[in-house]
Write a protein that holds these residues in place. Structure first.
Motif, short mmCIF file in Angstrom:
data_model
loop_
_atom_site.label_atom_id
_atom_site.label_comp_id
_atom_site.label_asym_id
_atom_site.label_seq_id
_atom_site.Cartn_x
_atom_site.Cartn_y
_atom_site.Cartn_z
N ILE A 186 -14.96 26.19 -106.18
CA ILE A 186 -15.26 25.84 -104.78
C ILE A 186 -16.76 25.77 -104.56
O ILE A 186 -17.27 24.87 -103.87
CB ILE A 186 -14.62 26.86 -103.82
N CYS A 233 -11.40 29.92 -101.31
CA CYS A 233 -12.46 29.62 -100.33
C CYS A 233 -12.90 30.87 -99.58
O CYS A 233 -13.99 30.91 -99.01
CB CYS A 233 -11.98 28.58 -99.33
N VAL A 252 -18.35 32.86 -102.42
CA VAL A 252 -18.48 31.48 -101.95
C VAL A 252 -19.43 31.44 -100.76
O VAL A 252 -19.23 32.14 -99.76
CB VAL A 252 -17.10 30.90 -101.55
N PHE A 299 -15.01 21.71 -95.78
CA PHE A 299 -14.69 23.05 -96.28
C PHE A 299 -13.50 23.63 -95.52
O PHE A 299 -12.62 24.26 -96.12
CB PHE A 299 -15.91 23.96 -96.14
N ARG A 324 -20.38 29.83 -97.73
CA ARG A 324 -19.79 28.88 -96.78
C ARG A 324 -20.88 28.08 -96.07
O ARG A 324 -21.98 28.58 -95.86
CB ARG A 324 -18.94 29.62 -95.76
N SER A 329 -10.04 24.81 -97.27
CA SER A 329 -9.57 26.18 -97.10
C SER A 329 -8.18 26.21 -96.49
O SER A 329 -7.34 27.04 -96.88
CB SER A 329 -10.55 26.95 -96.21
#
Length: 377
Positions: A93, A132, A137, A111, A139, A115
């Protein structure tokens, strides 16, 4: 080694060593008791196949479906599409996010879609966790920029910069708070000059290939908006010079059999509904250049709605009323968007407290005088 899954089906898995088989069996039994068992074959489906199944199961509007499918096809499938769900890790991811060189707001939308797909896969017992949501990760940033309303002279200048037959678009956006698609979809039959209200019933939507349809306003919500006298006067003059034109478009989707007709206030020279792509490129941007307004997303036609909201709030209108007129589904969203534009309450607070104290002192002095007067026997 043979074992049974939670549904009682006989399964078989081969191991090199007995210890591995025993550990696997113990894990399976523990997962069955906890309700966290996952089929060893789960997650073998490719991300693309599962994402397409997920997309088909959504209750999106046709336009949202088209936009989501396009985002996945262009920006996600090239990186994740060929991988099985079980092969996709948080690092995968992160690699996807690094590959997306685009506006941060657009990255957030993509995203969010990815997710949501993995969350559905977790619910379907395809995978154990949503990659996710891993802490590793990074974001896309969620920064909320403050709305900065246009100065009133910009609204007036943009109005005058457009060709005469399209100037009413600025008035409808800034005087009624309509979205661009709602301005293009407004019909004469939606205007009640006698009652002084406008019924916002439809908008013009643009599908791929510049295919136009009529549809309900955003959120599938119709609404009633007050019609100011100044807007009504200009609208009457506009219709006297540029009479309404009846336009028929499919309702909801380009493939819809049902067509809807409306006596539109704004149309093209060819008597068809206005397309935002044409309007923004051929009319709005040249108008901006003429006025000297920077050509940016913040200065699109949506800026007229922000100006409308700022005027109402400055005049003391309530958030609930502004939310209703703008067609927001949640007054909380309106408050979060425009709270910094609300007039300062400090002076009102001072005046209210001073008035209350003054009233209290007045009553206290009257009671004191009455007590000091000799009683009459």
């Amino acid at each position: 080694m043979n074992y049974r899954d939670p549904e009682g089906r006989q399964r078989r898995k081969t191991f090199r060593r007995k210890a591995e088989a025993v550990a696997f069996r113990n894990t399976v039994e523990a997962d069955k008791l906890r309700g966290t068992y996952l089929d060893v074959d789960a997650g073998r489906i490719s991300f693309r196949v599962y994402a397409e199944e997920w997309l088909d199961s959504r209750t999106f509007s046709p336009l949202t479906y088209e936009a989501t499918e396009l985002r996945l096809r262009l920006h996600v499938f090239p990186t994740l599409g060929h991988l099985e769900l079980r092969q996709i890790k948080p690092s995968t991811i992160q690699k996807l996010l690094r590959s997306m060189e685009m506006a941060e707001t657009y990255r957030r939308v993509i995203f969010s879609n990815v997710s949501a797909i993995f969350s559905a896969a977790v619910d379907d017992d395809m995978i154990a966790k949503n990659p996710c949501k891993a802490s590793s990760v990074t974001r896309p940033a969620t920064s909320r920029r403050k709305v900065v309303p246009w100065p009133s002279e910009w609204v007036s200048s943009m109005h005058d910069a457009l060709p005469p037959q399209y100037r009413i678009a600025v008035t409808l956006g800034s005087g009624l708070g309509l979205r661009q698609g709602e301005v293009f979809g407004l019909a004469v039959e939606d205007i009640d000059f006698l009652r002084g209200v406008v019924e916002v019933r439809r908008q013009v939507k643009v599908f791929g290939g510049n295919r136009l349809v009529f549809g309900l306003p955003k959120g599938d919500k119709t609404r009633t908006v007050p019609l100011p006298e100044s807007v009504a006067t200009e609208l009457s003059g506009h219709l006297a010079t540029y009479p309404r034109r009846s336009v028929a478009l499919p309702w909801g989707t380009p493939e819809a059999d049902k067509k809807s007709s409306a006596g539109l206030i704004l149309t093209t020279r060819e008597r068809s509904a206005l397309n935002r792509n044409y309007f923004n490129t051929r009319l709005w941007k040249p108008g901006q250049a003429h006025v000297g307004i920077e050509q940016s997303r913040d200065n699109g036609m949506h800026a007229l709605r922000h100006w409308y909201a700022s005027v109402l709030l400055d005049a003391g209108e309530s958030i609930r009323a502004v939310s209703e007129y703008l067609g927001h589904s949640d007054p909380g969203f309106t408050l979060r968007t425009y709270t910094h534009l609300m007039p300062s309450s400090k002076e009102r607070t001072r005046a209210a407290v001073d008035a209350a104290f003054a009233a209290g002192r007045h009553v206290g002095e009257r009671v004191k005088r009455e007590l000091e007067q000799p009683s009459r026997g």
